[in-house]
Design a protein around this motif. Structure first.
Motif, PDB file in Angstrom:
ATOM      1  N   UNK A 107       0.857  -1.181   0.000  1.00  0.00           N
ATOM      2  CA  UNK A 107       0.000   0.000   0.000  1.00  0.00           C
ATOM      3  C   UNK A 107       0.892   1.230   0.000  1.00  0.00           C
ATOM      4  N   UNK A 108       0.545   2.203  -0.848  1.00  0.00           N
ATOM      5  CA  UNK A 108       1.272   3.485  -0.843  1.00  0.00           C
ATOM      6  C   UNK A 108       0.253   4.612  -0.902  1.00  0.00           C
ATOM      7  N   UNK A 109       0.164   5.355   0.173  1.00  0.00           N
ATOM      8  CA  UNK A 109      -0.744   6.493   0.237  1.00  0.00           C
ATOM      9  C   UNK A 109       0.038   7.769   0.450  1.00  0.00           C
ATOM     10  N   UNK A 110      -0.675   8.827   0.787  1.00  0.00           N
ATOM     11  CA  UNK A 110      -0.033  10.118   0.999  1.00  0.00           C
ATOM     12  C   UNK A 110       0.629  10.202   2.375  1.00  0.00           C
ATOM     13  N   UNK A 111       0.092   9.508   3.369  1.00  0.00           N
ATOM     14  CA  UNK A 111       0.648   9.622   4.717  1.00  0.00           C
ATOM     15  C   UNK A 111       1.175   8.303   5.277  1.00  0.00           C
ATOM     16  N   UNK A 112       1.016   7.204   4.526  1.00  0.00           N
ATOM     17  CA  UNK A 112       1.446   5.898   5.022  1.00  0.00           C
ATOM     18  C   UNK A 112       1.838   5.006   3.842  1.00  0.00           C
ATOM     19  N   UNK A 113       2.803   4.132   4.087  1.00  0.00           N
ATOM     20  CA  UNK A 113       3.214   3.146   3.077  1.00  0.00           C
ATOM     21  C   UNK A 113       3.528   1.840   3.780  1.00  0.00           C
TER      22      UNK A 113
END
Length: 135
Positions: free
Chosen positions: A103-109
């Protein structure tokens, strides 16, 4: 102050990773690959230390998360969760870790890290989640 300067001058594996012999081969937000020798990273019974596998896994996942974070203007990755399953012991040789994003988001990976021995047998599977922060 001396420790901070030493950390800043360390390679992508950091001071601990350098001491453990971690060498990066490939690094992008999509895939990070590094190797580490078993020798020097064993527990008292001569097997690869589970904590050493976790250091390799966190090094790989953190680099991947940092590289992803740079694409969303949050270049600081802070590990907030790591888990590892140790499948097989290793006594000699070199292990290789490959981190790929889950998962790669704006605030967490989150990255999955698969560690194998020289025969290609899975030694450990780990998952690392990092919080992504701006400067």
């Amino acid at each position: 102050m001396e420790g901070l300067e030493q950390q800043k001058s360390a390679g992508p594996a950091g001071v601990l990773g350098d001491r453990m012999g971690i060498e990066f081969i490939e690094a992008s937000p999509d895939r990070v690959v590094a190797t580490m020798p078993v020798e020097g990273n064993t527990q008292p019974y001569g097997l690869l230390h589970g904590g050493a596998s976790c250091v390799l896994a966190e090094s790989l996942g953190s680099v991947g998360a940092t590289l992803h974070g740079e694409t969303v203007d949050r270049p600081f990755a802070l590990g907030i969760d790591i888990n590892a399953t140790h499948h097989k012991g290793a006594r000699t040789g070199t292990i290789t870790g490959v981190a790929t994003p889950v998962f790669r988001g704006r605030s967490m990976a989150t990255y999955e890290i698969v560690i194998t021995d020289e025969l290609g047998d899975r030694v450990c599977t780990a998952r690392l989640t990092c919080l992504l922060r701006a400067g």
